[in-house]
Design a protein around this motif. Structure first.
Motif, PDB file in Angstrom:
ATOM      1  N   VAL A 112       0.844  -1.197   0.000  1.00  0.00           N
ATOM      2  CA  VAL A 112       0.000   0.000   0.000  1.00  0.00           C
ATOM      3  C   VAL A 112       0.879   1.247   0.000  1.00  0.00           C
ATOM      4  O   VAL A 112       0.662   2.181  -0.784  1.00  0.00           O
ATOM      5  N   TRP A 113       1.893   1.252   0.845  1.00  0.00           N
ATOM      6  CA  TRP A 113       2.790   2.419   0.896  1.00  0.00           C
ATOM      7  C   TRP A 113       3.567   2.559  -0.400  1.00  0.00           C
ATOM      8  O   TRP A 113       3.723   3.658  -0.923  1.00  0.00           O
ATOM      9  N   PRO A 138      11.273   7.946  -1.970  1.00  0.00           N
ATOM     10  CA  PRO A 138      12.388   7.725  -1.040  1.00  0.00           C
ATOM     11  C   PRO A 138      13.025   6.341  -1.198  1.00  0.00           C
ATOM     12  O   PRO A 138      14.201   6.178  -0.914  1.00  0.00           O
ATOM     13  N   LEU A 139      12.230   5.371  -1.677  1.00  0.00           N
ATOM     14  CA  LEU A 139      12.749   4.004  -1.742  1.00  0.00           C
ATOM     15  C   LEU A 139      13.784   3.827  -2.849  1.00  0.00           C
ATOM     16  O   LEU A 139      14.532   2.858  -2.851  1.00  0.00           O
ATOM     17  N   THR A 140      13.838   4.740  -3.813  1.00  0.00           N
ATOM     18  CA  THR A 140      14.750   4.566  -4.944  1.00  0.00           C
ATOM     19  C   THR A 140      16.034   5.368  -4.782  1.00  0.00           C
ATOM     20  O   THR A 140      16.888   5.329  -5.648  1.00  0.00           O
ATOM     21  N   LEU A 141      16.161   6.117  -3.687  1.00  0.00           N
ATOM     22  CA  LEU A 141      17.379   6.906  -3.473  1.00  0.00           C
ATOM     23  C   LEU A 141      18.214   6.276  -2.363  1.00  0.00           C
ATOM     24  O   LEU A 141      17.694   6.012  -1.277  1.00  0.00           O
ATOM     25  N   PRO A 142      19.507   6.051  -2.610  1.00  0.00           N
ATOM     26  CA  PRO A 142      20.356   5.445  -1.568  1.00  0.00           C
ATOM     27  C   PRO A 142      20.342   6.229  -0.256  1.00  0.00           C
ATOM     28  O   PRO A 142      20.411   5.642   0.817  1.00  0.00           O
ATOM     29  N   ILE A 149      11.645   3.126   4.391  1.00  0.00           N
ATOM     30  CA  ILE A 149      11.154   1.863   4.956  1.00  0.00           C
ATOM     31  C   ILE A 149      10.766   2.064   6.418  1.00  0.00           C
ATOM     32  O   ILE A 149       9.725   1.585   6.869  1.00  0.00           O
ATOM     33  N   ALA A 150      11.623   2.792   7.142  1.00  0.00           N
ATOM     34  CA  ALA A 150      11.361   3.003   8.568  1.00  0.00           C
ATOM     35  C   ALA A 150      10.019   3.706   8.781  1.00  0.00           C
ATOM     36  O   ALA A 150       9.283   3.383   9.714  1.00  0.00           O
ATOM     37  N   ALA A 151       9.688   4.647   7.869  1.00  0.00           N
ATOM     38  CA  ALA A 151       8.416   5.360   8.001  1.00  0.00           C
ATOM     39  C   ALA A 151       7.246   4.381   7.924  1.00  0.00           C
ATOM     40  O   ALA A 151       6.272   4.493   8.683  1.00  0.00           O
ATOM     41  N   VAL A 152       7.347   3.402   7.023  1.00  0.00           N
ATOM     42  CA  VAL A 152       6.276   2.410   6.887  1.00  0.00           C
ATOM     43  C   VAL A 152       6.164   1.576   8.162  1.00  0.00           C
ATOM     44  O   VAL A 152       5.066   1.357   8.690  1.00  0.00           O
ATOM     45  N   ASP A 153       7.308   1.115   8.663  1.00  0.00           N
ATOM     46  CA  ASP A 153       7.292   0.291   9.873  1.00  0.00           C
ATOM     47  C   ASP A 153       6.790   1.105  11.075  1.00  0.00           C
ATOM     48  O   ASP A 153       6.091   0.594  11.948  1.00  0.00           O
ATOM     49  N   ILE A 223      10.601  -6.681   1.321  1.00  0.00           N
ATOM     50  CA  ILE A 223       9.529  -6.442   0.370  1.00  0.00           C
ATOM     51  C   ILE A 223       9.707  -5.102  -0.351  1.00  0.00           C
ATOM     52  O   ILE A 223       9.513  -5.006  -1.561  1.00  0.00           O
ATOM     53  N   LEU A 224      10.118  -4.068   0.374  1.00  0.00           N
ATOM     54  CA  LEU A 224      10.140  -2.730  -0.225  1.00  0.00           C
ATOM     55  C   LEU A 224      11.360  -2.474  -1.104  1.00  0.00           C
ATOM     56  O   LEU A 224      11.244  -1.866  -2.157  1.00  0.00           O
ATOM     57  N   THR A 225      12.542  -2.900  -0.657  1.00  0.00           N
ATOM     58  CA  THR A 225      13.740  -2.557  -1.443  1.00  0.00           C
ATOM     59  C   THR A 225      14.678  -3.741  -1.662  1.00  0.00           C
ATOM     60  O   THR A 225      15.642  -3.615  -2.409  1.00  0.00           O
TER      61      THR A 225
END
Lengths: 281, 277
Positions: A112-113, A138-142, A149-153, A223-225
């Motif tokens: 969803v995120w 944010p997930l595509t930038l090193p 990811i932390a925001a989702v968790d 799952i995310l990255t």
């Protein structure tokens, strides 16, 4: 005869957890592809890790993760729980809603995120970008992947802490609160001098659990990255998983698992001592 | 009773709680809203109300994620795990709560220690061992893994329920000539049945939602769990986010309905097990 009652639990536990855990420790000193015969290599796996840039990056990310989760969700949970205590009316409703993300499967929360919020194509970030305020994914930038990811968790997790703190706060003796109220304590003074000291054992325990869980974090990263881009969001558990099942370097994976466990062990020692106090009562 | 006097504090409190409420509900609202929309409309604006309701998102999601099979797998896995955890866990919890054996302390510490062991510490030998024994893609084998992982939590939670039962009850039953097994099964179990129900709900939730073990041990398409097949659907098979969100809603809806209906049990169980246990 009551000894027999323990047999099913302990048998399953020993076969699934204890024996394989011992084997993992042994495998950490071996080279093994998961199929052939393991060969003993001494400390080679650990030496290789010591010079492995990705390993140190993963370890660093676990430390950052721990720091994030020791502060933000605990502060949020504590603050919200206190506010629920102040508000009183509606607290049951707030509690249920805040807890909702906890019962949603991590795989679903992650998607969803990913698709509805972060995605530049189908997400809210894309919508804002098209409106003229560029928001990168944010997930595509090193530099930001780990925080994305932390925001989702965080969203998934803080409600759990809030509910636990709320339950603990309601056990704080009414007279203490009443006394502080008559003295004219403000919200912050109440929190600082009455409520936080009143639930200190719960806060301590949650912090210890946070440290342990922070070194186990897997689902959202995987799952995310998958630890990317360029290993920037790699954590120890995803590194171990990939080493074992993608690279078939089971010895290396075992060595990483042992390192994770060592961090857990130190914290567990504290945890068990706290539990021992409770059991003795 | 009010905690603080000031009216401003009161207003600010509700405002802050309301903001947190919106943050919590926002992604869930996106999930529900977009599950009804065609992919083209999601690309334009994920926040907009559906122009047309695409109910076929749900039928396509159901077919593409093979929920007919995978939901059944998930349900079977959850049911097996619940039965295993509740039966073995209640036995252990009873013995530990009543200190029926001398080594109750060691056993308790051992179980506590395993709750903090990382899955990776036992995952790899377990996987390759199960592979050798032909236990990959075996739902029962996976339910045994779940049982090992979740039963310490269940034992600690059930322990508190057994502790709350007065000792006199047990003694009376023994004086009346009941065997120790009868005391456990006929006297104690019925009294702690609310606790067992709580444990069953939470273990069911955990196994329904679990990802790491399920994706590792159940790989054949006809053995996937619903969550893993959702993961594969969204990752590889489609980029239609309307369909993906519909699939998500199919998995989440029963969980949310059950949670809201039995919230007190869920919350007390999950909080109690991790705070006290």
């Amino acid at each position: 005869m009551h000894r027999l009652y323990l047999v099913p639990t302990l048998l399953i536990n020993v076969v699934i957890i204890f024996i394989p855990a011992m084997l993992t420790i042994a495998l950490a000193f071996c080279r093994w592809d998961g199929i052939g015969v393991p060969t003993y290599v001494g400390l080679a796996n650990f030496r290789a890790l010591a010079t492995d840039r990705v390993f140190w990056m993963a370890l660093g990310n676990n430390v950052i993760w721990t720091a994030i989760f020791l502060t933000i969700p605990i502060a949020m949970g504590l603050l919200a729980a206190t506010m629920m205590l102040v508000a009183r009316r509606g607290s049951a409703f707030f509690q249920v809603v805040y807890f909702l993300p906890v019962v949603i499967a991590t795989a679903i929360t992650a998607r969803v995120w990913q698709g509805m919020i972060y995605s530049p194509l189908t997400g809210v970030a894309g919508l804002i970008t098209r409106a003229g305020f560029p928001v990168p994914n944010p997930l595509t930038l090193p530099s930001t992947a780990l925080y994305g990811i932390a925001a989702v968790d965080l969203w998934h997790w803080w409600g759990f802490l809030c509910v636990i703190f709320f339950a603990a706060l309601r056990q704080v003796p009414q007279e203490q609160i009443e006394a502080a109220r008559i003295e004219g304590a403000s919200f912050w003074q109440m929190l600082r001098y009455v409520l936080i000291p009143g639930i200190r054992p719960t806060i301590t325990l949650m912090m210890i659990m946070t440290i342990i869980w922070s070194f186990l974090v897997f689902d959202f990263v995987y799952i995310l990255t998958q630890g990317g881009p360029a290993f920037s969001s790699e954590v120890l558990s995803t590194l171990a998983y990939r080493s074992a099942f993608y690279d078939l370097a089971v010895g290396k994976a075992a060595a990483v698992a042992v390192v994770i466990s060592l961090f857990g062990l130190a914290t567990t020692a504290v945890y068990i001592r706290l539990q021992a106090k409770e059991l003795d009562q | 009773m009010r905690l603080v006097e000031s009216r401003t504090t009161f207003v600010l409190t509700y405002a802050a709680l309301g903001i947190l409420l919106l943050i919590t509900l926002f992604p869930i609202a996106l999930l529900v809203l977009n599950s009804l929309k065609p992919a083209t409309q999601i690309v334009q604006n994920p926040l907009a109300w559906p122009e047309i309701y695409r109910w076929d998102n749900f039928t396509r999601a159901w077919n593409d994620a093979r929920f007919g099979t995978t939901m059944l797998n998930s349900a079977l896995l959850a049911a097996l795990t619940i039965v295993l955890v509740c039966s073995t866990g209640s036995l252990t919890a009873y013995v530990l709560a009543r200190r029926k054996i001398k080594s109750w302390k060691i056993v308790t510490f051992y179980l506590l220690a395993t709750t903090t062991a990382p899955i990776q510490l036992f995952l790899f030998p377990l996987y390759f061992g199960f592979a050798k024994l032909g236990l990959i893609n075996n739902v029962f084998a996976v339910s045994l893994i779940y049982t090992a992982i979740y039963s310490p939590f269940a034992v600690m939670l059930l322990r508190t329920y057994f502790l709350a039962v007065p000792k006199e009850l047990e003694e009376a039953a023994l004086i009346d000539g009941a065997t120790p097994w009868q005391v456990f099964s006929k006297v104690m179990l019925p009294i702690v049945s609310p606790g067992i129900l709580t444990v069953a709900l939470i273990i069911g939730l955990y196994s329904w939602n679990e990802f790491l073990i399920a994706t590792t041990f159940l790989q054949r398409t006809d053995r996937l769990t619903a969550v893993v097949s959702f993961f594969l659907l969204s990752g590889q098979y489609t980029s239609d986010w309307g369909e993906i969100m519909a699939a998500a809603l199919i998995i989440v809806l029963p969980v949310i309905v059950l949670f809201v209906a039995l919230q007190r049990r869920f919350i007390e169980g999950m909080a109690g097990g991790s705070v006290k246990g």
